[in-house]
Design an enzyme around this catalytic site. Structure first.
Site, PDB file in Angstrom:
ATOM      1  N   GLN A 179     103.905  57.220 -60.027  1.00 14.84           N
ATOM      2  CA  GLN A 179     104.046  58.680 -59.987  1.00 14.84           C
ATOM      3  C   GLN A 179     104.432  59.140 -58.589  1.00 14.84           C
ATOM      4  OE1 GLN A 179     101.125  57.489 -61.761  1.00 14.84           O
ATOM      5  NE2 GLN A 179     102.553  57.525 -63.456  1.00 14.84           N
ATOM      6  N   LEU A 182      98.136  55.627 -64.117  1.00 18.05           N
ATOM      7  CA  LEU A 182      98.410  57.066 -64.041  1.00 18.05           C
ATOM      8  C   LEU A 182      97.615  57.589 -62.856  1.00 18.05           C
ATOM      9  CD1 LEU A 182     100.020  59.045 -65.801  1.00 18.05           C
ATOM     10  CD2 LEU A 182      97.912  59.618 -66.942  1.00 18.05           C
ATOM     11  N   ASP A 183      98.250  58.327 -61.987  1.00 18.65           N
ATOM     12  CA  ASP A 183      97.641  58.871 -60.772  1.00 18.65           C
ATOM     13  C   ASP A 183      96.477  59.792 -61.057  1.00 18.65           C
ATOM     14  OD1 ASP A 183     100.111  59.549 -58.214  1.00 18.65           O
ATOM     15  OD2 ASP A 183      98.768  57.877 -58.652  1.00 18.65           O
ATOM     16  N   VAL A 184      95.739  60.103 -59.992  1.00 17.16           N
ATOM     17  CA  VAL A 184      94.693  61.107 -60.111  1.00 17.16           C
ATOM     18  C   VAL A 184      95.324  62.484 -60.289  1.00 17.16           C
ATOM     19  CG1 VAL A 184      92.868  62.234 -58.828  1.00 17.16           C
ATOM     20  CG2 VAL A 184      93.068  59.779 -58.753  1.00 17.16           C
ATOM     21  N   ARG A 210     107.451  61.693 -57.297  1.00 18.78           N
ATOM     22  CA  ARG A 210     107.303  62.801 -56.349  1.00 18.78           C
ATOM     23  C   ARG A 210     108.286  62.628 -55.208  1.00 18.78           C
ATOM     24  NH1 ARG A 210     101.748  61.581 -57.027  1.00 18.78           N
ATOM     25  NH2 ARG A 210     100.988  62.803 -58.778  1.00 18.78           N
TER      26      ARG A 210
END
Lengths: 450, 261
Positions: free
Chosen positions: B194, B59-61, B198
């Site tokens: 993720q 999971l991204d920042v 985007r």
């Protein structure tokens, strides 16, 4: 006092400024916001941005049926001719095409314009199914293969008022339906399929003859070509037929050829027919109450639900309990119908669309809607139209997606693969598919861009 | 965790010399149950000095949502869950009118465009196309022979999906909210990152003849773990973690058994 004055002088001297601008750190939020607001705004979609109409073709190209000459005769020496176009390819047309039809190796494109040129043809022209195409090299001869959509001169009385509503193509003949001047037929007439008397030893190639048919009980609203016969549906709901009848596909009660369009009776007498379909030697008709009638060839169990015989020459009602039927499509060996709920039912012989195990059935079987993209997530997807080629089926959903299945003869399914497709498969077309016409080894689709 | 009561030490039978009950000073060997000294708390020390914690799908920042962690033995279950190739559900928020270099609204601005011509209907048409092409990719990467009856049956049930490495595939996408210039999508996907989501938002903007940036990425489901199972920051303590593990154990076992057999 001297010391105090000296100190004041030291502090009063201004700091030497280097004049190199402000701080070099990262821009603050306010600076970023100001830069953003000052940036120019681009506009890509103009005020009058309309969705354009396009034509996409795919399949076997050597007959010229795709209408792209560079596939057959490449324009540069190092390019190789493309025998099969296995994915949709854009066909540039000057006018907006409203109706298209695929025959056995040729294509007709029609537009409902009021210009003089309303119909274009491309592909095989050995029986003048595309009219007379004068050869540019030798003015007395005509082309046998037309590689580009070329205008077909129709002998109209009022060329700038009449509009072409629909076109249809059979094995070697074609029909053009106009709104006020009846039906024009051209091509092979050896079985009377053009609606005129059969002339013995007539040479059909390079013929200028285009016949006009006007004597029907009311205006003709749909024309359909079978392999060697023609069907006409009129506004009053009656069906006329002419042509080859050895399989009973003319539905007139005999197995002879008919050279004049004659009204059909049998189970459809008095019934208001709203759609007729045929491509091979079997025919289906749908009434306004949702019943389906069939006649013609039944060697592949197409009509086995009512009779054991292999040829039916009188229209018979097919008693299927699958709901009200909206549209029917008749292929060479398999048939499909679309019900009011948006489900497709198939029967007959061949690749029917329910996996490799279902080869033949006399009773219609439903194709699960999940194959067309229906799921609990998208429960409003349903099939809007169904079309048939000789051994392929094409279905259009209400979202504008095209699904095909059947025998992939010379790449005609448009999936990009050469294998047969045993269940409905999406064809990637850049746009919303409005209509599709299926032939033996090629397909044409009318698409609206996004 | 170390303060929790531990297992009672093992008992063993040893023959210990004890003075005879009858008296006299002679030593006899009497069998007695004594605890094994090697398992005495003072010998062993604290039971847990380090915990092995493994992470599930990345999971991204900049993203938020469900993040699966495995503790101890759970790490082995993590690999099994990875091989199940279950879909994940994201809620992605986007905004029309801007294009940035990293496709999110905190990046460097590249371009601004008009977006008044965009309607919900146009957006849904683009989403239908995305779903269609991804559905095709789903069937192609699943490496099943399309000519078999088995492939047909799986396709009908909607169970075809790639069971090994594949590029990111979106299995379902739909628009939840649409209020120009903002919109929110729900995306079900496989093997994605993720940043790919985007990028998809950016491409949707391009397709609609405008541009879009992604404002929010939130994972609402990761395989069998939903938002209800997830622990918010206020509940990151031992008791809640133990309850959560206990609640999920059955779900994880049934899913692994169903998929991997």
């Amino acid at each position: 006092a001297m010391a105090g004055a000296g100190r004041a002088l030291r502090t009063a001297r201004p700091l030497h400024r280097r004049g190199l601008g402000g701080a070099a750190g990262p821009p603050s939020t306010r600076q970023l916001r100001e830069a953003e607001e000052a940036a120019p705004v681009f506009q890509y979609a103009g005020k009058a941005a309309k969705r354009k109409d396009r034509v996409f073709v795919w399949g076997f190209s050597y007959s010229g049926a795709l209408g792209i000459p560079s596939f057959v005769k490449p324009d540069a020496g190092w390019k190789k001719p493309r025998r099969i176009q296995s994915t949709p390819y854009r066909l540039e047309t000057e006018e907006k095409i409203s109706s298209a039809a695929c025959g056995y190796g040729f294509t007709l494109l029609a537009s409902n314009t009021t210009d003089v040129t309303k119909v274009w043809g491309t592909g095989l022209n050995k029986d003048s199914q595309l009219g007379f195409q004068r050869s540019r090299r030798d003015k007395t001869k005509g082309y046998e293969y037309v590689l580009e959509p070329s205008p077909i001169p129709l002998p109209l009385e009022k060329p700038q008022q009449t509009q072409v509503l629909q076109v249809s193509c059979g094995r070697a003949h074609s029909l053009v339906l106009t709104d006020s001047e009846g039906v024009f037929t051209m091509g092979n007439n050896s079985y009377g399929q053009c609606g005129r008397k059969v002339i013995e030893d007539e040479i059909y190639s390079e013929s200028h003859l285009i016949h006009q048919l006007k004597e029907f009980d009311s205006r003709v609203v749909q024309v359909v070509c079978g392999q060697d016969h023609s069907l006409f549906r009129t506004k009053k709901g009656s069906v006329y037929a002419c042509g080859w009848g050895a399989d009973g596909q003319t539905g007139l009660g005999h197995y002879n050829i008919t050279s004049v369009p004659t009204k059909l009776h049998g189970d459809i007498a008095g019934v208001n027919v709203i759609q007729v379909s045929s491509y091979g030697d079997c025919c289906l008709a749908v009434s306004d109450e949702g019943d389906v009638f069939g006649w013609g060839n039944s060697e592949y169990l197409q009509l086995a639900s009512v009779t054991e015989t292999t040829q039916v020459n009188v229209p018979r009602h097919l008693p299927f309990k699958i709901g009200k039927i909206k549209e029917a499509a008749c292929g060479g060996t398999g048939n499909a119908v679309l019900t009011e709920e948006g489900n497709i039912f198939v029967w007959g012989y061949g690749i029917l669309g329910k996996g490799p195990n279902l080869i033949e059935t006399a009773v219609p079987e439903m194709i699960p809607p999940s194959l067309f993209g229906w799921s609990d997530f998208n429960s409003d997807i349903c099939v809007a139209h169904i079309r048939c080629g000789l051994s392929q089926f094409a279905a259009l959903t209400n979202k504008g997606e095209l699904f095909v299945w059947g025998k992939n003869l010379r790449g005609c399914l448009g999936t990009g693969r050469m294998e047969d497709q045993y269940f409905p498969w999406r064809v990637t077309v850049p746009g919303e598919v409005v209509d599709v016409a299926c032939g033996v080894d090629h397909m044409v689709s009318l698409v609206k861009s996004f | 965790l170390n303060a929790a009561p531990r297992r009672a030490p093992r008992q063993q039978i040893r023959f210990l010399p004890t003075p005879a009950a009858s008296g006299g000073g002679a030593l006899e060997l009497v069998p007695t149950m004594v605890p094994v000294l090697a398992e005495h708390p003072l010998v062993q020390g604290p039971r847990f000095r380090r915990l092995k914690i493994g992470a599930g799908h990345r999971l991204d920042v900049k993203a938020s949502g469900v993040f699966v962690l495995g503790v101890g033995h759970g790490n082995k279950l993590l690999t099994d869950l990875y091989n199940c190739h279950l879909t994940k559900v994201y809620t992605v928020g986007g905004m029309f009118g801007k294009a940035t270099d990293d496709f999110s609204d905190t990046g460097k601005l590249i371009e601004k465009t008009t977006f008044d011509h965009i309607t919900r209907e146009k957006l849904e048409r683009i989403l239908a196309v995305i779903q269609g092409t991804n559905h095709k990719a789903l069937l192609m990467y699943s490496n099943i022979d399309m000519q078999t009856q088995e492939a047909y049956e799986l396709a009908v049930k909607g169970l075809i999906r790639p069971m090994d490495k594949s590029p990111p595939i979106i299995t379902a996408i739909r628009c939840l909210q649409f209020a120009l210039p903002e919109f929110q999508l729900e995306i079900h996907c496989l093997h994605e990152t993720q940043q790919y989501l985007r990028k998809t938002v950016h491409e949707i903007g391009l397709e609609l003849k405008s541009s879009a940036v992604c404002t929010q990425v939130r994972r609402t489901r990761d395989g069998v773990f939903t938002l209800d199972d997830a622990l918010p920051r206020t509940q990151w303590d031992l008791q809640s973690i133990r309850d959560a593990i206990r609640n999920c154990r059955l779900k994880v076992e049934t899913e692994i058994e169903k998929t991997l057999g």
